[in-house]
Design an enzyme around this catalytic site. Structure first.
Site, short mmCIF file in Angstrom:
data_model
loop_
_atom_site.label_atom_id
_atom_site.label_comp_id
_atom_site.label_asym_id
_atom_site.label_seq_id
_atom_site.Cartn_x
_atom_site.Cartn_y
_atom_site.Cartn_z
CB CYS A 93 -45.60 -34.05 -18.30
SG CYS A 93 -45.53 -35.20 -16.92
CG HIS A 151 -45.15 -30.34 -16.66
ND1 HIS A 151 -46.32 -30.64 -16.00
CD2 HIS A 151 -44.30 -31.39 -16.42
CE1 HIS A 151 -46.19 -31.81 -15.40
NE2 HIS A 151 -44.98 -32.28 -15.63
CG ASN A 166 -45.80 -33.76 -12.19
OD1 ASN A 166 -46.74 -33.57 -12.95
ND2 ASN A 166 -44.62 -34.19 -12.61
O1 UT7 Z 1 -43.44 -34.65 -14.87
C1 UT7 Z 1 -42.69 -35.52 -15.67
C2 UT7 Z 1 -41.27 -35.25 -15.55
N1 UT7 Z 1 -40.76 -35.67 -14.27
C3 UT7 Z 1 -39.70 -35.07 -13.80
O2 UT7 Z 1 -39.21 -34.15 -14.41
C4 UT7 Z 1 -39.06 -35.59 -12.53
C5 UT7 Z 1 -37.56 -35.48 -12.62
N2 UT7 Z 1 -36.85 -36.04 -11.50
C6 UT7 Z 1 -36.91 -35.54 -10.25
O3 UT7 Z 1 -37.66 -34.63 -10.00
C7 UT7 Z 1 -36.00 -36.10 -9.18
O4 UT7 Z 1 -35.10 -37.01 -9.77
C8 UT7 Z 1 -36.76 -36.78 -8.02
C9 UT7 Z 1 -37.47 -35.74 -7.19
C10 UT7 Z 1 -37.76 -37.78 -8.55
C11 UT7 Z 1 -35.80 -37.53 -7.10
O5 UT7 Z 1 -34.82 -36.66 -6.62
P1 UT7 Z 1 -33.28 -37.04 -6.70
O6 UT7 Z 1 -32.54 -35.95 -6.11
O7 UT7 Z 1 -32.98 -37.42 -8.12
O8 UT7 Z 1 -33.21 -38.29 -5.73
P2 UT7 Z 1 -32.73 -39.79 -6.03
O9 UT7 Z 1 -33.74 -40.52 -6.84
O10 UT7 Z 1 -31.33 -39.75 -6.52
O11 UT7 Z 1 -32.73 -40.43 -4.58
C12 UT7 Z 1 -31.83 -39.95 -3.56
C13 UT7 Z 1 -32.11 -40.70 -2.29
C14 UT7 Z 1 -32.13 -42.21 -2.48
O12 UT7 Z 1 -31.55 -42.80 -1.33
P3 UT7 Z 1 -30.02 -43.28 -1.33
O13 UT7 Z 1 -29.92 -44.30 -2.42
O14 UT7 Z 1 -29.20 -42.06 -1.61
O15 UT7 Z 1 -29.84 -43.83 0.04
C15 UT7 Z 1 -33.58 -42.54 -2.50
O16 UT7 Z 1 -33.87 -43.85 -2.10
O17 UT7 Z 1 -33.39 -40.36 -1.76
C16 UT7 Z 1 -34.15 -41.54 -1.53
N3 UT7 Z 1 -35.55 -41.23 -1.74
C17 UT7 Z 1 -36.36 -40.73 -0.79
N4 UT7 Z 1 -36.14 -40.43 0.50
C18 UT7 Z 1 -37.17 -39.92 1.19
C19 UT7 Z 1 -36.27 -41.36 -2.89
N5 UT7 Z 1 -37.52 -40.95 -2.69
C20 UT7 Z 1 -37.61 -40.56 -1.40
C21 UT7 Z 1 -38.65 -40.04 -0.61
N6 UT7 Z 1 -38.38 -39.73 0.66
N7 UT7 Z 1 -39.88 -39.82 -1.11
#
Ligand code: UT7
Length: 336
Positions: free
Chosen positions: A115, A263, A293
């Protein structure tokens, strides 16, 4: 010592639009979750048979940038190609661009900084122009993510975020004596967190025969892994630090920024950074809603669109900032 300035910008994204609803038909996800957590509404995916690849998309963006710079392929002295998804494991994308554009036997360098790849590439180009070694450098950021994502529920936390596309910039020796051009670049890395956002194989740690033999559904090394929350927390801190570094170096304050191009990692990250620097909506450009992204391509696509929309004018202070896998991060401050 010379300085460098941006003389041309271009971008290209595949025609095939994939909405959040489209994804919810093939995995357990939904539009509300994706929009709420990332801001993304849709992204572009290369479609089998549409003739695109990482380097082909790069060439399409590069041709637009060259035309806008009023230059021909023969004016280019150096190609820098930023990608994490080259057409082939080796060689990289730069040489393919050199071939496809029928360019002279100029050097072609691939930058593997994910990135942050485009900001690193701008910095490299700027150094070569400053020393007088090269006059016109073609910088490309291009990614073909879609074919390598786990498009099942298992991979949803990663696969809903990434999209395909390319952006290009021509950076040229500054012929005007007006104090404009690339004012500074700052680059960083912290390899201790390499695995927090990575694709481990196929690689020399996980050769293809091992992957085939294991076929281990529990420990997939051939799809990207992201520790989302950890990456998020690091991103907001590093974005702010490296933007501050650039501003301080040039005795600028956040109110001097005419356009911040972050980014496009996650709309929430961009909004967090915007709030921290107390920037207005006019001072920050986001298009992650439409493209997801696109890693090394996200900054040049966003920069091109901001410029096309007339949001960047001569004399403006434009700040590019990136954070991503490595971890790597960086910023560039440009006086347009
Ligand atoms: O470009 C390089 C740099 N990358 C970044 O900067 C990305 C940084 N991170 C993020 O943007 C976020 O952490 C994400 C968008 C990837 C994830 O969001 P989050 O709020 O951190 O969600 P999480 O990983 O804590 O997941 C929350 C819940 C989980 O379920 P439980 O365990 O709470 O039941 C996941 O399994 O959301 C679930 N989940 C989804 N649900 C529906 C994860 N992905 C999905 C999905 N659809 N696609």
């Amino acid at each position: 010592m010379y300085t460098s300035r941006v003389t041309g910008l271009g971008s290209y994204v595949p025609e095939n639009v994939v909405t959040n609803d489209d994804l919810s038909k093939i995995m357990d996800t939904n539009d509300a979750w994706i929009q709420e957590r990332t801001g993304i509404k849709e992204r572009r995916h290369i479609k089998k048979g549409d003739g695109n690849s990482t380097s082909i998309m790069g060439v399409k963006a590069a041709k637009i940038a060259l035309e806008r710079a009023n230059l021909t392929k023969d004016d280019i002295d150096f190609i820098i190609f930023a990608t994490l998804s080259p057409d082939m494991y080796f060689p990289g994308g730069g040489v393919r661009v050199q071939d496809m554009m029928d360019m002279n036997t100029i050097p072609a360098l691939d930058v593997r900084n994910q990135c942050s790849g485009f900001v690193y590439a701008v910095s490299v180009a700027d150094q070569f122009i400053k020393t007088g070694m090269y006059k016109n450098v073609l910088i490309i950021g291009s990614e073909n993510h879609s074919g390598g994502l786990d498009m099942t529920t298992r991979g949803r936390a990663v696969s809903v975020i990434f999209g395909d596309g390319a952006g290009a910039m021509v950076l040229s020796r500054n012929e005007k004596d007006d104090g404009g051009g690339v004012l500074s670049t700052h680059l960083h890395s912290e390899g201790a967190h390499a695995k927090e956002l990575s694709l481990e194989g196929p690689s020399t740690e996980h050769w293809v025969p091992e992957i085939i033999e294991k076929n281990d559904q529990e420990n997939i090394t051939y799809y990207p892994y992201m520790n989302g929350q950890f990456v998020f927390k690091n991103a907001v801190v590093r974005f702010s630090e490296v933007i501050n570094e650039g501003l301080q170096q040039n005795n600028l304050s956040p109110s001097d920024i005419n356009m911040l191009i972050p980014h496009q990692a996650n709309l929430r990250i961009s909004q967090f950074v915007q709030k921290q620097f107390r920037l207005s909506d006019d001072q920050v450009y986001n298009n992650i809603q439409r493209y997801g992204n696109t890693t090394a391509a996200s900054i040049p696509i966003a920069l091109t669109e901001a410029w096309e929309e007339g949001k960047i004018k001569e004399g403006d202070v434009v700040v590019l900032a990136a954070f991503g896998s490595g971890f790597t991060w960086g910023s560039a401050v440009i006086k347009w």
